[in-house]
Design a protein around this motif. Sequence first.
Motif, PDB file in Angstrom:
ATOM      1  N   ASP A  13     -13.335  -5.607 -36.758  1.00 55.18           N
ATOM      2  CA  ASP A  13     -14.627  -6.061 -36.216  1.00 55.18           C
ATOM      3  C   ASP A  13     -14.992  -5.427 -34.879  1.00 55.18           C
ATOM      4  O   ASP A  13     -15.975  -5.828 -34.246  1.00 55.18           O
ATOM      5  CB  ASP A  13     -14.611  -7.588 -36.072  1.00 55.18           C
ATOM      6  CG  ASP A  13     -13.524  -8.079 -35.120  1.00 55.18           C
ATOM      7  OD1 ASP A  13     -12.626  -7.276 -34.777  1.00 55.18           O
ATOM      8  OD2 ASP A  13     -13.558  -9.257 -34.725  1.00 55.18           O
ATOM      9  N   ILE A  14     -14.214  -4.425 -34.453  1.00 56.37           N
ATOM     10  CA  ILE A  14     -14.538  -3.756 -33.188  1.00 56.37           C
ATOM     11  C   ILE A  14     -15.782  -2.877 -33.380  1.00 56.37           C
ATOM     12  O   ILE A  14     -15.842  -2.081 -34.314  1.00 56.37           O
ATOM     13  CB  ILE A  14     -13.358  -2.887 -32.701  1.00 56.37           C
ATOM     14  CG1 ILE A  14     -12.128  -3.764 -32.464  1.00 56.37           C
ATOM     15  CG2 ILE A  14     -13.734  -2.137 -31.439  1.00 56.37           C
ATOM     16  CD1 ILE A  14     -12.308  -4.839 -31.435  1.00 56.37           C
ATOM     17  N   PRO A  15     -16.784  -3.014 -32.513  1.00 57.80           N
ATOM     18  CA  PRO A  15     -18.021  -2.222 -32.665  1.00 57.80           C
ATOM     19  C   PRO A  15     -17.844  -0.780 -32.191  1.00 57.80           C
ATOM     20  O   PRO A  15     -16.872  -0.447 -31.500  1.00 57.80           O
ATOM     21  CB  PRO A  15     -19.016  -2.973 -31.781  1.00 57.80           C
ATOM     22  CG  PRO A  15     -18.149  -3.552 -30.702  1.00 57.80           C
ATOM     23  CD  PRO A  15     -16.866  -3.940 -31.374  1.00 57.80           C
ATOM     24  N   SER A  16     -18.782   0.056 -32.547  1.00 60.01           N
ATOM     25  CA  SER A  16     -18.773   1.440 -32.076  1.00 60.01           C
ATOM     26  C   SER A  16     -19.083   1.461 -30.582  1.00 60.01           C
ATOM     27  O   SER A  16     -20.117   0.948 -30.141  1.00 60.01           O
ATOM     28  CB  SER A  16     -19.814   2.268 -32.828  1.00 60.01           C
ATOM     29  OG  SER A  16     -19.469   2.399 -34.189  1.00 60.01           O
ATOM     30  N   ALA A  17     -18.169   2.052 -29.798  1.00 62.17           N
ATOM     31  CA  ALA A  17     -18.352   2.102 -28.350  1.00 62.17           C
ATOM     32  C   ALA A  17     -17.226   2.917 -27.734  1.00 62.17           C
ATOM     33  O   ALA A  17     -16.277   3.316 -28.412  1.00 62.17           O
ATOM     34  CB  ALA A  17     -18.370   0.686 -27.758  1.00 62.17           C
ATOM     35  N   MET A  18     -17.344   3.147 -26.417  1.00 59.26           N
ATOM     36  CA  MET A  18     -16.271   3.780 -25.653  1.00 59.26           C
ATOM     37  C   MET A  18     -15.491   2.688 -24.933  1.00 59.26           C
ATOM     38  O   MET A  18     -16.097   1.768 -24.364  1.00 59.26           O
ATOM     39  CB  MET A  18     -16.832   4.785 -24.657  1.00 59.26           C
ATOM     40  CG  MET A  18     -17.475   6.002 -25.304  1.00 59.26           C
ATOM     41  SD  MET A  18     -17.993   7.247 -24.079  1.00 59.26           S
ATOM     42  CE  MET A  18     -16.386   7.813 -23.505  1.00 59.26           C
ATOM     43  N   PHE A  19     -14.156   2.796 -24.955  1.00 56.99           N
ATOM     44  CA  PHE A  19     -13.312   1.732 -24.428  1.00 56.99           C
ATOM     45  C   PHE A  19     -12.194   2.262 -23.532  1.00 56.99           C
ATOM     46  O   PHE A  19     -11.903   3.455 -23.498  1.00 56.99           O
ATOM     47  CB  PHE A  19     -12.650   0.966 -25.578  1.00 56.99           C
ATOM     48  CG  PHE A  19     -13.583   0.216 -26.483  1.00 56.99           C
ATOM     49  CD1 PHE A  19     -13.998  -1.064 -26.163  1.00 56.99           C
ATOM     50  CD2 PHE A  19     -14.038   0.789 -27.670  1.00 56.99           C
ATOM     51  CE1 PHE A  19     -14.846  -1.766 -26.993  1.00 56.99           C
ATOM     52  CE2 PHE A  19     -14.888   0.092 -28.510  1.00 56.99           C
ATOM     53  CZ  PHE A  19     -15.291  -1.185 -28.179  1.00 56.99           C
ATOM     54  N   PHE A  20     -11.554   1.307 -22.838  1.00 54.62           N
ATOM     55  CA  PHE A  20     -10.275   1.533 -22.174  1.00 54.62           C
ATOM     56  C   PHE A  20      -9.467   0.253 -22.328  1.00 54.62           C
ATOM     57  O   PHE A  20      -9.983  -0.766 -22.813  1.00 54.62           O
ATOM     58  CB  PHE A  20     -10.470   1.894 -20.692  1.00 54.62           C
ATOM     59  CG  PHE A  20     -11.093   0.809 -19.854  1.00 54.62           C
ATOM     60  CD1 PHE A  20     -10.312  -0.104 -19.156  1.00 54.62           C
ATOM     61  CD2 PHE A  20     -12.478   0.706 -19.752  1.00 54.62           C
ATOM     62  CE1 PHE A  20     -10.890  -1.099 -18.390  1.00 54.62           C
ATOM     63  CE2 PHE A  20     -13.067  -0.277 -18.975  1.00 54.62           C
ATOM     64  CZ  PHE A  20     -12.267  -1.184 -18.287  1.00 54.62           C
ATOM     65  N   VAL A  21      -8.199   0.303 -21.977  1.00 55.58           N
ATOM     66  CA  VAL A  21      -7.321  -0.866 -22.110  1.00 55.58           C
ATOM     67  C   VAL A  21      -6.981  -1.387 -20.720  1.00 55.58           C
ATOM     68  O   VAL A  21      -6.649  -0.613 -19.819  1.00 55.58           O
ATOM     69  CB  VAL A  21      -6.028  -0.517 -22.859  1.00 55.58           C
ATOM     70  CG1 VAL A  21      -5.064  -1.708 -22.851  1.00 55.58           C
ATOM     71  CG2 VAL A  21      -6.338  -0.110 -24.294  1.00 55.58           C
ATOM     72  N   ARG A  22      -7.071  -2.696 -20.551  1.00 54.99           N
ATOM     73  CA  ARG A  22      -6.686  -3.335 -19.290  1.00 54.99           C
ATOM     74  C   ARG A  22      -5.669  -4.442 -19.592  1.00 54.99           C
ATOM     75  O   ARG A  22      -5.792  -5.156 -20.597  1.00 54.99           O
ATOM     76  CB  ARG A  22      -7.905  -3.914 -18.585  1.00 54.99           C
ATOM     77  CG  ARG A  22      -7.570  -4.637 -17.266  1.00 54.99           C
ATOM     78  CD  ARG A  22      -8.830  -5.165 -16.615  1.00 54.99           C
ATOM     79  NE  ARG A  22      -9.675  -4.077 -16.105  1.00 54.99           N
ATOM     80  CZ  ARG A  22     -10.941  -4.228 -15.739  1.00 54.99           C
ATOM     81  NH1 ARG A  22     -11.520  -5.412 -15.836  1.00 54.99           N
ATOM     82  NH2 ARG A  22     -11.633  -3.198 -15.279  1.00 54.99           N
ATOM     83  N   ALA A  23      -4.677  -4.570 -18.737  1.00 50.22           N
ATOM     84  CA  ALA A  23      -3.679  -5.630 -18.857  1.00 50.22           C
ATOM     85  C   ALA A  23      -3.810  -6.575 -17.667  1.00 50.22           C
ATOM     86  O   ALA A  23      -3.851  -6.124 -16.516  1.00 50.22           O
ATOM     87  CB  ALA A  23      -2.275  -5.033 -18.912  1.00 50.22           C
ATOM     88  N   TYR A  24      -3.895  -7.870 -17.946  1.00 53.67           N
ATOM     89  CA  TYR A  24      -3.899  -8.885 -16.898  1.00 53.67           C
ATOM     90  C   TYR A  24      -2.564  -9.626 -16.927  1.00 53.67           C
ATOM     91  O   TYR A  24      -2.014  -9.874 -18.010  1.00 53.67           O
ATOM     92  CB  TYR A  24      -5.020  -9.900 -17.114  1.00 53.67           C
ATOM     93  CG  TYR A  24      -6.405  -9.405 -16.784  1.00 53.67           C
ATOM     94  CD1 TYR A  24      -6.820  -9.266 -15.466  1.00 53.67           C
ATOM     95  CD2 TYR A  24      -7.314  -9.098 -17.794  1.00 53.67           C
ATOM     96  CE1 TYR A  24      -8.101  -8.823 -15.161  1.00 53.67           C
ATOM     97  CE2 TYR A  24      -8.596  -8.651 -17.502  1.00 53.67           C
ATOM     98  CZ  TYR A  24      -8.980  -8.520 -16.178  1.00 53.67           C
ATOM     99  OH  TYR A  24     -10.243  -8.081 -15.880  1.00 53.67           O
ATOM    100  N   VAL A  25      -2.051  -9.984 -15.761  1.00 58.45           N
ATOM    101  CA  VAL A  25      -0.863 -10.831 -15.689  1.00 58.45           C
ATOM    102  C   VAL A  25      -1.266 -12.174 -15.082  1.00 58.45           C
ATOM    103  O   VAL A  25      -2.123 -12.233 -14.184  1.00 58.45           O
ATOM    104  CB  VAL A  25       0.275 -10.187 -14.866  1.00 58.45           C
ATOM    105  CG1 VAL A  25       1.027  -9.190 -15.700  1.00 58.45           C
ATOM    106  CG2 VAL A  25      -0.250  -9.521 -13.600  1.00 58.45           C
TER     107      VAL A  25
END
Length: 205
Positions: free
Chosen positions: A126-138
Amino acid sequence: MDQFHAMFAVGYLMLSCFAATCYGVTFSSLHKTLIVSASSPQGHVLKAGEDELTIKWEVNQTFPPGTDSTYKTVKLKLCYAPESQKDRPWRKTVDDLKKDKTCQHTIIARPYTPSNNSFIWTVDRDIPSAMFFVRAYVYDGQGVAVGYGQNTDRSKTADLFTVHAITGRHVTIDVASVCFSVFSVGSLVGFFYMERRKGKVSLVK
């Protein structure tokens, strides 16, 4: 006076906690205490529901020892790049994390460990078409964000990747459609042939 001071201190602590709860945590207040990387055999263009992304993360050793002593949980999120946020207020970046719409898709959440962390994620369908990056929260024991890390730079322009959403059509469906069309045409031709043959038989009689 000692009792008064004690009551005042308790009241001040409760007021501080209430204020923190009301106003929440801002992204600008967090330190980048994690190092995060994301890579894929497909490069920087991925297909939703098919391609995989390998994500690795660890504590940033440039910070003093014990910086991560309160860390209890880490959560990886898929975040929209600035280019895919333009003219889309529902993806708007807001400093208040409770209102921020940058990272709407959770990849995984797990107990925090300082090193040797890796996760292979198949891009959700279900991920839409787009540009992404990954972020990690603690997060600490109360579930409050206390640090972060991301696979891109501060301006969120490096190491981005593109996801192509599922269009709703599939090769199997296309093949079935062609077969059905051929069958329909064949049936129509057969029908006219039988009708003409019946007509000729009637004339002979």
